[in-house]
Every structure is written in structure tokens, then in C-alpha cells.
Enzyme design. Structure first.
Site, PDB file in Angstrom:
ATOM      1  N   HIS A 132       3.806  -0.621  -4.781  1.00  0.00           N
ATOM      2  CA  HIS A 132       3.003  -1.585  -4.020  1.00  0.00           C
ATOM      3  C   HIS A 132       3.894  -2.582  -3.290  1.00  0.00           C
ATOM      4  O   HIS A 132       3.695  -2.861  -2.103  1.00  0.00           O
ATOM      5  CB  HIS A 132       2.044  -2.311  -4.976  1.00  0.00           C
ATOM      6  CG  HIS A 132       1.282  -3.398  -4.329  1.00  0.00           C
ATOM      7  ND1 HIS A 132       1.557  -4.727  -4.561  1.00  0.00           N
ATOM      8  CD2 HIS A 132       0.245  -3.369  -3.451  1.00  0.00           C
ATOM      9  CE1 HIS A 132       0.730  -5.469  -3.850  1.00  0.00           C
ATOM     10  NE2 HIS A 132      -0.074  -4.678  -3.176  1.00  0.00           N
ATOM     11  N   GLU A 145       5.650  -1.045  -0.347  1.00  0.00           N
ATOM     12  CA  GLU A 145       4.736  -0.962   0.795  1.00  0.00           C
ATOM     13  C   GLU A 145       4.722  -2.284   1.566  1.00  0.00           C
ATOM     14  O   GLU A 145       4.797  -2.307   2.790  1.00  0.00           O
ATOM     15  CB  GLU A 145       3.328  -0.607   0.313  1.00  0.00           C
ATOM     16  CG  GLU A 145       2.253  -0.698   1.357  1.00  0.00           C
ATOM     17  CD  GLU A 145       1.025  -1.447   0.879  1.00  0.00           C
ATOM     18  OE1 GLU A 145       0.568  -2.362   1.604  1.00  0.00           O
ATOM     19  OE2 GLU A 145       0.518  -1.121  -0.200  1.00  0.00           O
ATOM     20  N   HIS A 146       4.654  -3.408   0.843  1.00  0.00           N
ATOM     21  CA  HIS A 146       4.694  -4.724   1.500  1.00  0.00           C
ATOM     22  C   HIS A 146       5.994  -4.921   2.273  1.00  0.00           C
ATOM     23  O   HIS A 146       5.998  -5.462   3.381  1.00  0.00           O
ATOM     24  CB  HIS A 146       4.565  -5.837   0.460  1.00  0.00           C
ATOM     25  CG  HIS A 146       3.171  -6.107   0.027  1.00  0.00           C
ATOM     26  ND1 HIS A 146       2.657  -7.387  -0.049  1.00  0.00           N
ATOM     27  CD2 HIS A 146       2.176  -5.290  -0.398  1.00  0.00           C
ATOM     28  CE1 HIS A 146       1.416  -7.336  -0.486  1.00  0.00           C
ATOM     29  NE2 HIS A 146       1.101  -6.071  -0.707  1.00  0.00           N
ATOM     30  N   GLU A 201      -1.230 -12.786  -5.721  1.00  0.00           N
ATOM     31  CA  GLU A 201      -2.240 -11.730  -5.642  1.00  0.00           C
ATOM     32  C   GLU A 201      -2.651 -11.280  -7.054  1.00  0.00           C
ATOM     33  O   GLU A 201      -3.825 -11.045  -7.325  1.00  0.00           O
ATOM     34  CB  GLU A 201      -1.661 -10.553  -4.851  1.00  0.00           C
ATOM     35  CG  GLU A 201      -2.675  -9.606  -4.294  1.00  0.00           C
ATOM     36  CD  GLU A 201      -2.051  -8.511  -3.424  1.00  0.00           C
ATOM     37  OE1 GLU A 201      -2.731  -7.476  -3.256  1.00  0.00           O
ATOM     38  OE2 GLU A 201      -0.918  -8.657  -2.922  1.00  0.00           O
TER      39      GLU A 201
END
Length: 195
Positions: free
Chosen positions: A26, A29-30, A107
Site C-alpha cells: 500500500h 503504491e502511494h 489513515e
């Protein structure tokens, strides 16, 4: 409508993460949106497609990570160029990694504070236990904060290979000639990997 959507899917997600690296798919990806040699920051990357009315984004799940761009079919080359640049030439700048750790930890807190999301995470943990399917895609604060630049480079080099990727183009392709060759040309820097 004269629209084309390009999607790139990698068989890269939380199910493939080694213990101690929960959330690296994840966060990687950022990091793809944080700058390349050609487009050194997030603003320059987004401006390229914004200027022609395009949109783009990405997502990570347990089983795969996807990157997509939607543009007028006359701008397919631009969309492929931007996404290919991100996926082959990301800088993984140490300062950006440090900043993004804070973003992802916030988040994580957001998911913990929202009962419906938190219950989903707890359900998967109870169902699958301490294995990749039972761990959150987003990661844990401890693992996210432990990532170093070398971790991203190692994970990227082991996972982001041509044999681990599917490219899909959909929409108004009738006027777009030789798009198969274009895809090959734009993604020619990817390691092939073993099949």
C-alpha cells in the site's frame, strides 16, 4: 464517448507481504505518485493529466495493486507515458517516505475511528489469524514507521516485473493505432522476471 481507460494491475498486495512488512504494498503504491526524474514531484505528475481533463489514481488490495488513468482517446500516449514513468522511474525520495509515513498513520487512525471499517479489520483478523490475509492492507503503525528506502527498492524490484503485470485498455480505441506496440514501448524498462 471518446474516452480511453488504461489500467495496470500487479499481482502485488498484502497477501504477498513477508511478516514484518505489513502495509508495504500500500505504501509503495502511494510512493509511486511522489516523483520521478522526469516529473520530480506530485504536482507535476498530476498537472500533466489534469491539463487535458484526465483523471488517474491507484488502489491496493490483498491480492493486487492497480493503477489507472482515464483520458480522451487522443491523449492515450500521455496517460501511458505518465503511468509508465511513475511505475518505472519513481524516486522513492527519503524525505517523501518520511512524510508519507505520517499520512498513512493518520489513515490508519481514521480506519480505527470509523466503526464499520474497524469491525471489518477485526473480522478479517479473527477469520484468518496471524497470516497475510488476516492483516490490514494498510499495515500497522509499527511496520509503516519501520520502512526504509531500501525496503521499497527491494520490494519493488522483486514484485514490479513484467511477468507480474496485466495491462488493460478499454474504451474508444478504434482511432488509436498500434496501441499494443505503444504499451510495449512505454513499459520496456520493466524487468521481465521468471515465468
Amino acid at each position: 464517448a471518446p474516452i480511453v481507460v488504461s489500467q495496470l494491475w500487479y499481482k502485488v498486495g498484502s497477501s504477498y507481504e513477508p511478516f514484518g512488512q505489513t502495509g508495504i504494498s500500500h505504501m509503495l503504491e502511494h510512493m509511486m505518485f511522489k516523483g520521478t526524474k522526469k516529473r520530480p514531484n506530485t504536482l507535476i505528475i498530476s498537472e500533466e493529466l489534469d491539463r487535458v481533463g484526465g483523471v488517474f489514481n491507484a488502489f491496493t488490495s490483498n491480492e493486487y495493486t492497480g493503477y489507472w488513468a482515464k483520458v480522451n482517446s487522443s491523449h492515450l500516449d500521455l496517460a501511458l507515458d505518465v503511468v509508465a514513468d511513475m511505475l518505472q522511474n519513481s524516486l522513492f525520495d527519503a524525505k517523501e517516505i518520511k512524510k508519507e509515513k505520517g499520512v498513512i498513520c493518520e489513515e490508519i487512525k481514521m480506519y480505527e475511528d470509523k466503526p464499520s471499517d474497524h469491525v471489518q479489520l477485526l473480522f478479517e483478523e479473527l477469520l484468518y489469524g496471524d497470516q497475510p490475509a488476516g492483516r490490514p492492507v494498510i499495515g500497522f503503525k509499527e511496520t509503516v514507521n519501520s520502512f526504509k528506502r531500501e525496503d521499497f527498492l527491494d520490494y519493488f524490484n522483486s514484485q514490479y516485473r513484467a511477468n507480474n503485470m496485466v495491462v488493460c485498455l478499454a474504451g474508444d480505441l478504434e482511432k488509436v493505432t498500434s496501441y499494443e506496440l505503444r504499451v510495449t514501448d512505454y513499459f520496456n524498462k520493466l524487468e521481465k522476471g521468471e515465468i
